[in-house]
Design an enzyme around this catalytic site. Sequence first.
Site, PDB file in Angstrom:
ATOM      1  N   CYS A  30       1.029  -1.199  -0.180  1.00 14.12           N
ATOM      2  CA  CYS A  30       0.088   0.170   0.108  1.00 14.12           C
ATOM      3  C   CYS A  30       0.998   1.718  -0.249  1.00 14.12           C
ATOM      4  O   CYS A  30       1.361   1.353   1.526  1.00 14.12           O
ATOM      5  CB  CYS A  30      -0.452  -0.495   1.013  1.00 14.12           C
ATOM      6  SG  CYS A  30      -1.907   1.591   1.290  1.00 14.12           S
ATOM      7  N   GLY A  31       0.876   1.663  -1.356  1.00 15.23           N
ATOM      8  CA  GLY A  31       1.687   2.859  -1.413  1.00 15.23           C
ATOM      9  C   GLY A  31       1.718   4.331  -0.212  1.00 15.23           C
ATOM     10  O   GLY A  31       2.267   5.043   0.354  1.00 15.23           O
ATOM     11  N   HIS A  32       0.201   4.523  -0.251  1.00 16.89           N
ATOM     12  CA  HIS A  32       0.033   5.310   0.396  1.00 16.89           C
ATOM     13  C   HIS A  32       0.345   5.543   2.697  1.00 16.89           C
ATOM     14  O   HIS A  32       0.638   5.805   2.579  1.00 16.89           O
ATOM     15  CB  HIS A  32      -1.614   5.630   0.610  1.00 16.89           C
ATOM     16  CG  HIS A  32      -1.999   7.174   1.120  1.00 16.89           C
ATOM     17  ND1 HIS A  32      -2.863   7.446  -0.068  1.00 16.89           N
ATOM     18  CD2 HIS A  32      -1.103   8.132   1.665  1.00 16.89           C
ATOM     19  CE1 HIS A  32      -3.536   9.435   0.817  1.00 16.89           C
ATOM     20  NE2 HIS A  32      -2.297   9.911   1.428  1.00 16.89           N
ATOM     21  N   ASP A  67     -10.206   2.961  -3.808  1.00 11.06           N
ATOM     22  CA  ASP A  67      -9.011   3.116  -2.904  1.00 11.06           C
ATOM     23  C   ASP A  67      -9.438   5.032  -2.984  1.00 11.06           C
ATOM     24  O   ASP A  67      -9.586   5.441  -4.194  1.00 11.06           O
ATOM     25  CB  ASP A  67      -7.834   3.511  -3.718  1.00 11.06           C
ATOM     26  CG  ASP A  67      -6.214   3.636  -3.078  1.00 11.06           C
ATOM     27  OD1 ASP A  67      -6.545   4.339  -2.333  1.00 11.06           O
ATOM     28  OD2 ASP A  67      -5.487   3.177  -3.858  1.00 11.06           O
ATOM     29  N   GLY A  89      -0.803   3.994  -4.523  1.00 10.26           N
ATOM     30  CA  GLY A  89       0.962   3.869  -4.730  1.00 10.26           C
ATOM     31  C   GLY A  89       1.224   2.931  -5.789  1.00 10.26           C
ATOM     32  O   GLY A  89       2.378   3.059  -6.456  1.00 10.26           O
ATOM     33  N   SER A  90       0.897   1.982  -5.142  1.00 14.26           N
ATOM     34  CA  SER A  90       1.188   0.897  -5.515  1.00 14.26           C
ATOM     35  C   SER A  90       0.519   0.757  -6.876  1.00 14.26           C
ATOM     36  O   SER A  90       1.167  -0.037  -7.949  1.00 14.26           O
ATOM     37  CB  SER A  90       0.934  -0.610  -5.542  1.00 14.26           C
ATOM     38  OG  SER A  90      -0.648  -0.771  -4.729  1.00 14.26           O
TER      39      SER A  90
END
Length: 253
Positions: free
Chosen positions: A5-7, A168, A173-174
Amino acid sequence: YSAMCGHAVLALGRFALDYGLVAAPSRPETAVRLRCPCGPVTAFVPWDGRCSGNPVRFHSVPAFTAATDLAVDVPGHGKVVVDIGYGGTFYAFLSAEQLGLDVCSSKTRDLVSAASAVTEAVKKQFKLHHPESEDLAFLYGTILTDGKDAFSEEPTTNICVFADEQVDRSPTGSGVTARIALQYHKGLIQLNQTRTFRSSTTGSLFTGKAVQATKFGKYNAVVVEVSGEAFYTGTATFTVEEEDPLKYGFFFK
């Protein structure tokens, strides 16, 4: 489960600095190394000596293209063409236009239903492979785009529908990582060319760029840098009492 999870990486980077989890942080930026289910990810967090700031950026695990121009039969929508990219987890990508929708103006419920149908169709018709762990070889969701994959200074908009039809609130991010990998694979973007990605749900922005070409198993891959903002919204305290019959939680659907 969520392999990346990028965020969350952006937020955890700030949290790690502000709560003293990193020894001797440095100004003006501190590297925070996180071990995610998909592998090690490094966040780079602004630090003024007292508190963290924005924007935060991170360098991804190697990201790659799993499939391009894959024809999939989607019930209710007919045959569509998708790409599959890996940015710490696997996503299917296609323009919302293929499903008769507009990622910017269609109702979210319609986008979610269509994206979920694509996810289920791809799961049944295409087998994924991960170079290091078959436990990570699953499709996490579908990202519908505005179709603007060629490099541009203008933002490109997408919506990510993942897991159990969740949406989302960020550009993902991913997902940005995987889109950059796909665009690089197709020759639509070069190393260190920065693109801006917009969430169709909230309008929030991430930027992304491929910073290093590499190999990941049999795949040509890239390390992607994603940059965005994360903010504190509150602090929670959870309490468990032994006599509480629901102390282990409950689930409504």
